[in-house]
Design an enzyme around this catalytic site. Structure first.
Site, short mmCIF file in Angstrom:
data_model
loop_
_atom_site.label_atom_id
_atom_site.label_comp_id
_atom_site.label_asym_id
_atom_site.label_seq_id
_atom_site.Cartn_x
_atom_site.Cartn_y
_atom_site.Cartn_z
N CYS A 45 0.88 -1.20 -0.03
CA CYS A 45 0.13 -0.08 -0.10
C CYS A 45 0.90 1.21 -0.19
O CYS A 45 2.02 1.13 0.20
CB CYS A 45 -0.92 -0.20 1.19
SG CYS A 45 -2.23 1.38 1.06
N CYS B 78 -0.14 4.29 1.59
CA CYS B 78 -0.58 5.48 2.37
C CYS B 78 0.48 5.71 3.68
O CYS B 78 0.56 6.90 4.05
CB CYS B 78 -1.92 4.88 3.27
SG CYS B 78 -1.92 3.43 4.26
N LYS C 203 -12.41 -4.76 1.61
CA LYS C 203 -11.75 -3.89 2.66
C LYS C 203 -12.81 -2.25 2.93
O LYS C 203 -13.03 -1.87 1.98
CB LYS C 203 -10.44 -3.21 2.35
CG LYS C 203 -9.97 -2.37 3.31
CD LYS C 203 -8.64 -2.06 3.16
CE LYS C 203 -7.69 -1.07 3.99
NZ LYS C 203 -6.34 -1.05 3.68
N ARG D 281 -3.82 3.91 12.15
CA ARG D 281 -3.28 5.07 11.41
C ARG D 281 -2.27 5.99 12.44
O ARG D 281 -1.45 6.53 11.83
CB ARG D 281 -4.43 5.89 10.89
CG ARG D 281 -5.08 5.25 9.61
CD ARG D 281 -6.39 5.91 9.24
NE ARG D 281 -7.03 5.05 8.01
CZ ARG D 281 -8.09 5.30 7.67
NH1 ARG D 281 -8.74 6.51 8.02
NH2 ARG D 281 -8.83 4.43 6.89
N ARG E 288 -11.33 7.85 2.86
CA ARG E 288 -10.77 6.70 2.01
C ARG E 288 -12.09 6.09 1.27
O ARG E 288 -12.15 5.07 0.64
CB ARG E 288 -10.23 5.58 2.71
CG ARG E 288 -8.88 6.05 3.45
CD ARG E 288 -8.01 4.89 3.31
NE ARG E 288 -6.68 5.02 4.43
CZ ARG E 288 -5.87 5.70 4.43
NH1 ARG E 288 -5.77 6.80 3.45
NH2 ARG E 288 -4.90 5.69 5.48
N LYS F 86 -11.87 -7.22 5.89
CA LYS F 86 -11.34 -6.30 6.85
C LYS F 86 -12.41 -5.16 7.00
O LYS F 86 -12.88 -4.81 6.17
CB LYS F 86 -10.15 -5.98 6.27
CG LYS F 86 -9.50 -4.94 7.17
CD LYS F 86 -8.19 -4.43 6.39
CE LYS F 86 -7.50 -3.37 7.23
NZ LYS F 86 -6.59 -2.74 6.47
N SER G 135 -7.03 -2.85 14.16
CA SER G 135 -6.60 -2.13 15.29
C SER G 135 -7.63 -1.63 16.14
O SER G 135 -7.35 -1.71 17.41
CB SER G 135 -5.80 -0.81 14.80
OG SER G 135 -6.34 -0.43 13.94
N TYR H 174 -3.48 -8.40 16.25
CA TYR H 174 -2.40 -7.98 17.29
C TYR H 174 -2.49 -8.79 18.25
O TYR H 174 -1.48 -8.85 19.24
CB TYR H 174 -2.69 -6.65 17.41
CG TYR H 174 -2.70 -5.85 16.22
CD1 TYR H 174 -1.42 -5.28 15.52
CD2 TYR H 174 -3.85 -5.50 15.34
CE1 TYR H 174 -1.71 -4.45 14.27
CE2 TYR H 174 -4.22 -4.83 14.39
CZ TYR H 174 -2.80 -4.30 13.55
OH TYR H 174 -2.97 -3.74 12.58
C1 PBG Z 1 -3.03 0.43 4.56
C2 PBG Z 1 -3.77 -0.51 5.67
C3 PBG Z 1 -4.59 -0.24 6.71
C4 PBG Z 1 -4.70 -1.14 7.57
C5 PBG Z 1 -3.94 -2.22 7.04
N1 PBG Z 1 -3.28 -1.72 5.84
C6 PBG Z 1 -5.27 1.34 7.06
C7 PBG Z 1 -6.08 1.95 6.17
O1 PBG Z 1 -6.55 1.52 5.22
O2 PBG Z 1 -6.19 2.82 6.52
C8 PBG Z 1 -5.49 -1.01 9.01
C9 PBG Z 1 -5.19 -2.18 9.59
C10 PBG Z 1 -5.88 -2.02 11.11
O3 PBG Z 1 -6.53 -1.21 11.36
O4 PBG Z 1 -5.37 -2.93 12.10
N2 PBG Z 1 -3.93 0.52 3.76
#
Ligand code: PBG
Length: 325
Positions: free
Chosen positions: A119, A121, A194, A204, A216, A247, A273, A312
């Site tokens: 990714c 970001c 996602k 983040r 997003r 996800k 997370s 995690y």
């Molecule tokens: C990158 C990415 C994200 C997560 C995993 N890969 C964040 C997002 O899309 O903003 C989130 C993982 C998490 O919240 O544990 N794009």
């Protein structure tokens, strides 16, 4: 005379409960996310994710050793770079943070399965997952950069590529680039489904990847949509994905279930997370029994249809499972 059914017969002791148990969680199901940062001597806790740390490369082995010791057989690495720019150049640098982390982990543990999150970001100064032009996240211009990023991760030694960017066509672009570079054997775990979720907040903070403008929602999915998830998954299967991810996890178990019914590829669920942070916060207050809640949640994801779980909690859960044997 008709008698009622005695369901409790098969619940009356531990032995029988074990015999009729339909789903099991095992450390083999876990993929453990680890964050690597630039710098030296760093093991810094992510404030909103107690127990999750940023590791500089000179301390990364401590965490990997612990994970392996706990029985984890797969990790996913996230890089948090120092320098960001408009098109996320650092994501594909040969000596980029995640490339070095991958190489280091594979050198220490050749048999540990190492995945790379693909990714932009974390690497873009605007914090979006693709290239931005005139205030818009542009799709096709992002694909080449993502594909190059995946190739650089494979070059560094990644065993699997896990693209999370949600651009259209990313699986095909990455598959073609990997094949062209000779990595025909490297599988793709597509973050196919996602959602644009508020549950990513703590990540983040951890990855320094909050979008600097907008959100997003033009590329991640609307949480209200389920049929669209099947469409997304179908596309990625067509484009050559080897595994599919849903996800977040907990609020989307119906989606995991629907994908399980419709597709034959292995399915991964990302216990994200925000889900982790909620459990940790409530446990710290003494409001829930952390171990029981975590194992129940992971079991729920398996029951919904996930074969694999990115979590995690992996290290702790693997220890608890071992102790419980
Ligand atoms: C990158 C990415 C994200 C997560 C995993 N890969 C964040 C997002 O899309 O903003 C989130 C993982 C998490 O919240 O544990 N794009």
């Amino acid at each position: 005379m008709k008698s009622f059914r005695r369901h409790r017969r098969l619940r009356q002791n531990r032995g029988i409960r074990r015999m009729v148990r339909e789903h099991h969680v095992s450390p083999d199901d876990f993929i453990y996310p680890i964050f690597a940062v630039e710098g030296k001597g760093l093991k810094t806790e992510v404030p909103s994710m107690p127990g999750v740390f940023h590791f500089s490369l000179d301390r990364l082995n401590e965490e990997v050793d612990e994970a392996v010791e706990a029985g984890i057989s797969s990790v996913i690495l996230f890089g948090v770079p120092e320098d960001k720019d408009a098109c996320g150049s650092a994501a594909q640098a040969e000596d980029g943070i995640v490339q070095r982390a991958i190489a280091q982990v594979k050198e220490r543990y050749p048999d540990l399965y190492v995945m790379a999150d693909t990714c932009l970001c974390q690497y873009t100064d605007h914090g979006h997952c693709g290239v931005v032009k005139d205030g818009q996240v542009v799709n096709d211009e992002s694909l080449h950069i993502l594909a190059q990023t995946a190739v650089s991760q494979a070059q560094a030694g990644a065993d699997m590529i896990a693209p999370s960017n949600m651009m259209d066509g990313f699986v095909l672009a990455i598959r073609e680039a990997l094949d062209r570079a000779g990595y025909t054997q490297i599988p793709i775990l597509s973050y196919a489904v996602k959602y644009a979720s508020a549950f990513y907040g703590p990540f983040r903070d951890a990855a320094h990847s909050t979008p600097q403008f907008g959100d997003r929602r033009t590329y991640q999915m609307d949480p209200a949509n389920a049929r669209e998830a099947l469409k997304e998954a179908e596309t990625d299967v067509d484009e050559g994905a080897d595994m599919l991810m849903v996800k977040p996890g907990m609020a989307y178990m119906d989606i995991i279930h629907r994908l399980r019914e419709s597709f034959h590829l292995p399915i991964a669920a990302y216990n994200v997370s925000g889900e982790y942070a909620m459990v940790k916060a409530a446990a710290a207050k003494g409001w829930i029994d952390e171990q029981a809640v975590v194992l129940e949640m992971l079991t729920g994801l398996k029951r919904a249809g996930a074969d694999l779980i990115l979590t995690y909690h992996a290290k702790e859960a693997a220890r608890w499972l071992k102790e419980g044997e």
